[in-house]
Every structure is written in C-alpha cells, then in structure tokens.
Design a protein around this motif. Structure first.
Motif, PDB file in Angstrom:
ATOM      1  N   MET A 154      12.572-104.684  -3.144  1.00 25.15           N
ATOM      2  CA  MET A 154      11.881-104.055  -4.277  1.00 25.15           C
ATOM      3  C   MET A 154      10.769-104.946  -4.808  1.00 25.15           C
ATOM      4  O   MET A 154       9.675-104.468  -5.122  1.00 25.15           O
ATOM      5  CB  MET A 154      12.880-103.745  -5.388  1.00 25.15           C
ATOM      6  CG  MET A 154      13.873-102.639  -5.052  1.00 25.15           C
ATOM      7  SD  MET A 154      14.964-102.257  -6.435  1.00 25.15           S
ATOM      8  CE  MET A 154      13.836-101.425  -7.561  1.00 25.15           C
ATOM      9  N   ASP A 155      11.037-106.243  -4.891  1.00 28.89           N
ATOM     10  CA  ASP A 155      10.002-107.177  -5.365  1.00 28.89           C
ATOM     11  C   ASP A 155       8.789-107.177  -4.437  1.00 28.89           C
ATOM     12  O   ASP A 155       7.637-107.229  -4.901  1.00 28.89           O
ATOM     13  CB  ASP A 155      10.578-108.603  -5.450  1.00 28.89           C
ATOM     14  CG  ASP A 155      11.516-108.778  -6.629  1.00 28.89           C
ATOM     15  OD1 ASP A 155      11.499-107.914  -7.527  1.00 28.89           O
ATOM     16  OD2 ASP A 155      12.274-109.767  -6.637  1.00 28.89           O
ATOM     17  N   THR A 156       9.045-107.112  -3.134  1.00 29.40           N
ATOM     18  CA  THR A 156       7.941-107.065  -2.164  1.00 29.40           C
ATOM     19  C   THR A 156       7.093-105.819  -2.368  1.00 29.40           C
ATOM     20  O   THR A 156       5.858-105.874  -2.381  1.00 29.40           O
ATOM     21  CB  THR A 156       8.499-107.092  -0.729  1.00 29.40           C
ATOM     22  OG1 THR A 156       9.176-108.335  -0.516  1.00 29.40           O
ATOM     23  CG2 THR A 156       7.385-106.944   0.291  1.00 29.40           C
ATOM     24  N   ILE A 157       7.764-104.684  -2.545  1.00 25.48           N
ATOM     25  CA  ILE A 157       7.045-103.425  -2.745  1.00 25.48           C
ATOM     26  C   ILE A 157       6.255-103.464  -4.051  1.00 25.48           C
ATOM     27  O   ILE A 157       5.074-103.097  -4.091  1.00 25.48           O
ATOM     28  CB  ILE A 157       8.025-102.235  -2.727  1.00 25.48           C
ATOM     29  CG1 ILE A 157       8.648-102.091  -1.333  1.00 25.48           C
ATOM     30  CG2 ILE A 157       7.329-100.933  -3.128  1.00 25.48           C
ATOM     31  CD1 ILE A 157       9.789-101.098  -1.252  1.00 25.48           C
ATOM     32  N   HIS A 158       6.888-103.918  -5.121  1.00 29.46           N
ATOM     33  CA  HIS A 158       6.215-103.990  -6.428  1.00 29.46           C
ATOM     34  C   HIS A 158       4.991-104.908  -6.377  1.00 29.46           C
ATOM     35  O   HIS A 158       3.914-104.544  -6.853  1.00 29.46           O
ATOM     36  CB  HIS A 158       7.188-104.485  -7.495  1.00 29.46           C
ATOM     37  CG  HIS A 158       8.083-103.429  -8.049  1.00 29.46           C
ATOM     38  ND1 HIS A 158       7.648-102.469  -8.936  1.00 29.46           N
ATOM     39  CD2 HIS A 158       9.394-103.175  -7.841  1.00 29.46           C
ATOM     40  CE1 HIS A 158       8.650-101.672  -9.251  1.00 29.46           C
ATOM     41  NE2 HIS A 158       9.714-102.073  -8.586  1.00 29.46           N
ATOM     42  N   SER A 159       5.180-106.104  -5.816  1.00 26.19           N
ATOM     43  CA  SER A 159       4.064-107.060  -5.796  1.00 26.19           C
ATOM     44  C   SER A 159       2.925-106.555  -4.906  1.00 26.19           C
ATOM     45  O   SER A 159       1.745-106.753  -5.229  1.00 26.19           O
ATOM     46  CB  SER A 159       4.548-108.432  -5.315  1.00 26.19           C
ATOM     47  OG  SER A 159       5.046-108.366  -3.999  1.00 26.19           O
ATOM     48  N   SER A 160       3.264-105.890  -3.792  1.00 24.29           N
ATOM     49  CA  SER A 160       2.219-105.338  -2.909  1.00 24.29           C
ATOM     50  C   SER A 160       1.432-104.252  -3.622  1.00 24.29           C
ATOM     51  O   SER A 160       0.198-104.195  -3.526  1.00 24.29           O
ATOM     52  CB  SER A 160       2.855-104.789  -1.628  1.00 24.29           C
ATOM     53  OG  SER A 160       3.486-105.810  -0.887  1.00 24.29           O
ATOM     54  N   ILE A 161       2.139-103.395  -4.357  1.00 23.31           N
ATOM     55  CA  ILE A 161       1.463-102.340  -5.114  1.00 23.31           C
ATOM     56  C   ILE A 161       0.562-102.945  -6.180  1.00 23.31           C
ATOM     57  O   ILE A 161      -0.587-102.524  -6.369  1.00 23.31           O
ATOM     58  CB  ILE A 161       2.488-101.378  -5.738  1.00 23.31           C
ATOM     59  CG1 ILE A 161       3.165-100.544  -4.632  1.00 23.31           C
ATOM     60  CG2 ILE A 161       1.828-100.458  -6.761  1.00 23.31           C
ATOM     61  CD1 ILE A 161       4.302 -99.681  -5.134  1.00 23.31           C
ATOM     62  N   ASP A 162       1.082-103.943  -6.903  1.00 28.48           N
ATOM     63  CA  ASP A 162       0.285-104.594  -7.956  1.00 28.48           C
ATOM     64  C   ASP A 162      -1.015-105.163  -7.401  1.00 28.48           C
ATOM     65  O   ASP A 162      -2.082-105.053  -8.030  1.00 28.48           O
ATOM     66  CB  ASP A 162       1.095-105.710  -8.614  1.00 28.48           C
ATOM     67  CG  ASP A 162       2.197-105.170  -9.515  1.00 28.48           C
ATOM     68  OD1 ASP A 162       2.129-103.979  -9.877  1.00 28.48           O
ATOM     69  OD2 ASP A 162       3.132-105.925  -9.833  1.00 28.48           O
ATOM     70  N   GLN A 163      -0.925-105.775  -6.219  1.00 26.47           N
ATOM     71  CA  GLN A 163      -2.143-106.353  -5.621  1.00 26.47           C
ATOM     72  C   GLN A 163      -3.081-105.269  -5.104  1.00 26.47           C
ATOM     73  O   GLN A 163      -4.302-105.431  -5.148  1.00 26.47           O
ATOM     74  CB  GLN A 163      -1.740-107.295  -4.487  1.00 26.47           C
ATOM     75  CG  GLN A 163      -1.004-108.540  -4.987  1.00 26.47           C
ATOM     76  CD  GLN A 163      -0.532-109.430  -3.869  1.00 26.47           C
ATOM     77  OE1 GLN A 163      -1.323-109.902  -3.055  1.00 26.47           O
ATOM     78  NE2 GLN A 163       0.774-109.674  -3.811  1.00 26.47           N
ATOM     79  N   LEU A 164      -2.531-104.162  -4.648  1.00 26.37           N
ATOM     80  CA  LEU A 164      -3.370-103.075  -4.150  1.00 26.37           C
ATOM     81  C   LEU A 164      -4.170-102.412  -5.269  1.00 26.37           C
ATOM     82  O   LEU A 164      -5.342-102.081  -5.097  1.00 26.37           O
ATOM     83  CB  LEU A 164      -2.506-102.024  -3.447  1.00 26.37           C
ATOM     84  CG  LEU A 164      -2.136-102.296  -1.985  1.00 26.37           C
ATOM     85  CD1 LEU A 164      -1.088-101.306  -1.513  1.00 26.37           C
ATOM     86  CD2 LEU A 164      -3.361-102.232  -1.084  1.00 26.37           C
ATOM     87  N   ILE A 165      -3.512-102.205  -6.423  1.00 25.81           N
ATOM     88  CA  ILE A 165      -4.174-101.456  -7.496  1.00 25.81           C
ATOM     89  C   ILE A 165      -5.044-102.340  -8.385  1.00 25.81           C
ATOM     90  O   ILE A 165      -5.660-101.858  -9.327  1.00 25.81           O
ATOM     91  CB  ILE A 165      -3.144-100.693  -8.363  1.00 25.81           C
ATOM     92  CG1 ILE A 165      -2.175-101.657  -9.060  1.00 25.81           C
ATOM     93  CG2 ILE A 165      -2.362 -99.686  -7.529  1.00 25.81           C
ATOM     94  CD1 ILE A 165      -1.163-100.969  -9.969  1.00 25.81           C
ATOM     95  N   THR A 166      -5.073-103.647  -8.092  1.00 23.52           N
ATOM     96  CA  THR A 166      -5.953-104.541  -8.858  1.00 23.52           C
ATOM     97  C   THR A 166      -7.418-104.156  -8.652  1.00 23.52           C
ATOM     98  O   THR A 166      -8.229-104.229  -9.560  1.00 23.52           O
ATOM     99  CB  THR A 166      -5.722-106.002  -8.444  1.00 23.52           C
ATOM    100  OG1 THR A 166      -4.355-106.338  -8.662  1.00 23.52           O
ATOM    101  CG2 THR A 166      -6.603-106.942  -9.258  1.00 23.52           C
TER     102      THR A 166
END
Length: 527
Positions: free
Chosen positions: A222-234
C-alpha cells in the motif's frame, strides 16, 4: 559448543535459502553490506545454540537487538527490531555462523553470482521500449509467478519468500522513464497482492493464523502504491500514459473480487486509484456500466458507490444510506476527506446530515470497544474541521451524543471548551467518573467559574462513601463535605448547606465512627 550442536551442512543449506529469499539486487546488496559491517565490528555477541537448527544472539546496533535465527527456514527467523525480516541483524548473525565453517568471501561471492546462473528466460526478461505495454507487464508478472511457484518448494511458498523473491524480482524490471516507472511500480505491487491471494487460495497461508505475518507486507505494498501515486500527481500526467491508465480499471477491478482478510485495505486502494489517477468522466461512466451489469455483492456495490461519488451523483448514494451495512462507515472517510480538502461545505452538509443513522448503527456492532473508538475518533476529527469552518456546533454535538460512550473524549472537550461545566460534570458522572478521577486543575477551574456544577457530584460521592461503612471512607467523605460547604458558600446558599447537614447527621446518627469523624472535622459540635 556451537559447532558441536549446529552442523556445517545446516548452515550451508540456510545460505542456499538466503540466495532465493534475497536476490542480489541493489537494495539487498546494501542490506548485506550493513550486515557485514555489523559482523566485522564484532557487534554479534552472546550467540547461544538452542537446537540443531536454531540459535539466539544479540547484535549491538544503535540499540541492542535480540535475534532468533531458524536455519531450517530462515524466513521464520525474527528480530526485536521493527524491520521486515530478514533484517541486517539476522544476516549479521548468519554471517557469524557461516564464518565458523568457511570463508565469508565464499558466501558473498556465490550469493552475488546466484541470479546470474538462472536461465535467461527466467530472470533476464527485459521489455523492449516498443513493447512497453500494460498487457506485456501483466504477462510478465503472471509468468514470473508461475516460475516462482515451480522453483520454490511448497513449504517455502509463504509471504516472506514471495515478497523477497517474486516481488523483488519483478520490481527491478521497471522502466527507466520516471512516470512510466511509477505506473509500473503500482502494477507490480498489485500483481504481488493478487499473488498473495493465490497463496491464500492454495492453502499456503492461512487467513487467520497468518494474518499478523501478512499484514506488514500488505502495508508495504500500500505504501508503494500511495507514494507512486503521490509522485505521479505532483506534475501533469503525460498523454503517453493514457494507454496504461485506460486499461488499468480492468486490473484494479480484481480488488473487488478477492476474498481475503484485507477487505478495508483493498477498497482503500480501489478508491485512491480511481480518485487520483482515473477520475475522467468517460472512464468513470464506462466502469460504472460494467459494475452495474455484474451480480451485486457488497464490494461491487461499494465500487459503484465510489464511481457515483466521483461523478457527483450524491443523491443516488444518500437515498440508499439506510441500506448500507454499518461496516461501510470507514469507507466513507475518503469521500469526506476529499470534500473537506476542496472546502465543499455545501456538499459536506448534505453528507453529514445523512450519515447519522449509519454512524449510530456502527456503534452497535459487536466489535471490541477500541476498534469502534478508533473509527469514530477519525470521523469526529473530520467532522470537527467541518463544524469549525461552518460554525455548525449543534451538528458536532449531536454526533457526540448519539455515539456515546465512544465519543466521551471529544464530547468532554467540546463541553469544557464551551464552559458548559454543569453538563461536563454530568457527562463524567454518566460515564462513571468519580471526583477523585477528575483532574485537580479542572476542579479548580470549575470551582471558580461555575461552582454549582460541582455540587451534585460531591453529593453523589459523599453518599457512596458513607455506604461503604468503614473509617477510611468516612474520613474521605468528611474531606468532600468541607469542599461542599465551600461551594455552597460561593453560591450563597448556606441555608441549603445547613439543612443538608441536619438531614445527613440525623439519617446516619447510628454510625458512631462517621459521627466521630464529623466532630473531628468540626462539621458538627460535640453536643
């Protein structure tokens, strides 16, 4: 003694296990380096064999940690540190054991070369630029899982071997282009989640017995998915990602069909993927049509509601609120949080007005007190933000009242902040607090601001103490009587105090010890 109890064969076989558990990628090379440093600095001490296959030891790191290493199945080794196993401390202890029989360089060299000896079609898969498609990724994930199952003995087909073998292997195949890399990381984590589900289905891991062991790995995914999404939507998403995003709904839809203990976590990922990456009206409507045509289930129904929410079809959801299972309450929090972040107070008003029934039913679930308390605490935190922004204190208080006793802390703080001390004391009495359990600062503040609020509580406390019929209780009752006399004086109702004392002494005239304590406290005269 160590070599007498633990044979060289056992130690060498454990090394073969480690080669499969920890592929020699960059991440694990750094882990091994840290373990070597700990070993070479003599940080491993008090090594004590327990059986022919296990030993305990201590490792002096920033703080000392205790390690138990299981050589028959190294994944089952554990350490008092919070890291996912095997950690650097477990590896340091293994290196200590290995060094008793052979040169450490032999182990590290063989470990680094291990992956190079695997068949090229098994490990050296590398997608070409022109074949960077979601279909190819998924095909690769599925093929790698099949190969992992083939080369991993059944007794080692557990969550640890899957995470450090299969997941680590597919992660390092990710594309170099930053945004595409993040999409890949998300799908690799999802593929691993689906593989965990396959282990459940195959009976390799047990939903209840292994829940606590699997949970940290689910959190990592879940942390991997969350952090990847956060970096994508930056930054603005590149149009080149559309072919990947457009086909992603079919993948995350599978989260609605898994039958594992991680129900909340799966739906959370489903929510955030749609909310953050896929919330285009065209895609939302298409997916809603697909889910609507499916046989309804609680999770599919939830998927529909989430898509309806993103399409702002609130009325369609709220009119069905009474049909919601009370377990749905935590799943509404992301919706409430999204509306709060957008400061959409008008929309939030409609939602909070409709959620009371669901919240009340949630309080009646047959669950541990702390589980319900944690959910309601998070709910009231969001509701508090809304009520402060909109000055809607009555709504906040209404929820505090209907969810007692779980909302005692929040309601107590609310009443105290409003200087509603009479109700504050009544609330504490209702929950069962005695005067002694209320902080002295609070009692002093109330005595100054609203002394009449304390009078009923002191009366109840004094009566309860007298009923105990012992000298210690009588002495405490006298102390409280003196404080009660002061309070009556502050509110200028000494005549009520005198009448109360007359009735009290008459009612308990046969209690000689109590009468004696009253005289010692000078609350009645000698006569």
């Amino acid at each position: 003694m160590l070599q007498e109890m633990i044979s060289k064969t056992v130690v060498m076989e454990a090394g073969e296990q480690l080669k499969n558990v920890l592929p020699s990628n960059e991440e694990n090379i750094q882990l091994m380096k840290k373990a070597l440093i700990l070993y070479r600095q003599d940080c491993v001490y008090r090594v004590k064999p327990l059986t022919n296959y296990s030993t305990t030891a201590y490792v002096q790191d920033v703080v000392p940690v205790k390690v138990h290493i299981n050589l028959s199945d190294v994944i089952k080794s554990d350490c008092s540190c919070p890291a996912i196993q095997p950690c650097r401390h477990v590896l340091a202890v293994y290196l200590y054991l290995y060094a008793q029989y052979d040169r450490l360089g032999t182990f590290t060299e063989n470990w680094k070369k291990h992956n190079q000896h695997l068949p090229l079609n098994q490990l050296q898969f590398k997608v070409n630029d022109e074949s960077e498609t979601l279909e190819n990724w998924i095909r690769f994930f599925e093929t790698e899982f099949e190969r992992w199952e083939e080369r991993t003995p059944e007794k080692q087909q557990n969550i640890q071997y899957l995470y450090f073998g299969y997941y680590t292997s597919i992660k390092k195949r990710s594309p170099s282009e930053p945004q595409l890399n993040k999409i890949y990381q998300i799908h690799a984590a999802l593929a691993t989640w689906f593989s965990i589900d396959q282990l459940f289905k195959n009976g390799r891991i047990h939903p209840e017995q292994d829940f606590l062991g699997v949970n940290p790995y689910i959190e990592q995914l879940m942390d991997t998915i969350h952090s990847s999404i956060d970096q994508l939507i930056t930054y603005a998403l590149s149009f080149s990602l559309d072919p990947f995003l457009e086909k992603t709904p079919a993948v995350i839809r599978k989260l609605l069909f898994i039958n594992d203990p991680f129900h909340y976590e799966r739906l959370k990922i489903f929510q955030i993927m749609w909310s953050a990456l896929l919330a285009r009206p065209k895609w939302l409507k298409k997916e809603l049509e697909i889910l609507t045509e499916m046989e309804p289930s609680p999770t599919i129904q939830f998927g529909r509601y989430h898509l309806e929410f993103l399409l702002k079809n609130d009325d369609d959801i709220l009119e069905k609120m009474d049909d919601f299972s009370p377990t749905m309450l935590p799943h509404t929090f992301q919706w409430l949080d999204m509306m709060t972040m957008k400061k959409d107070w008008k929309r939030l008003k409609k939602w909070y007005d409709s959620l009371q029934s669901l919240t009340t039913r949630f309080c009646k679930l047959n669950r541990p007190y702390q589980d319900i308390r944690e959910v309601l605490s998070e709910f009231l935190l969001m509701l508090g933000d809304y009520s402060r922004q909109t000055k809607d204190d009555p709504l906040y208080e209404k929820y505090c009242q209907c969810c007692l006793p779980y909302t005692f802390t929040e309601y107590s703080g609310f009443l105290y902040g409003k200087n509603r001390f009479v109700e504050w004391m009544e609330l504490h009495s209702l929950i069962g607090f005695s005067i002694a359990e209320i902080g002295q600062k609070a009692l002093k503040d109330i005595a100054v601001s609203a002394p009449e609020a304390l009078i009923p509580s002191y009366h109840r406390e004094i009566s309860a103490l007298i009923e105990q019929r012992n000298r210690t209780a009588y002495k405490q009752a006298v102390k409280y009587l003196k404080k009660l006399r002061t309070l009556y004086k502050k509110v200028k109702k000494q005549h009520i105090w005198k009448q109360y004392m007359k009735q009290l002494t008459t009612r308990h005239k046969r209690l000689r010890a109590f009468q004696e304590e009253l005289r010692k406290g000078k609350l009645i005269d000698e006569s």
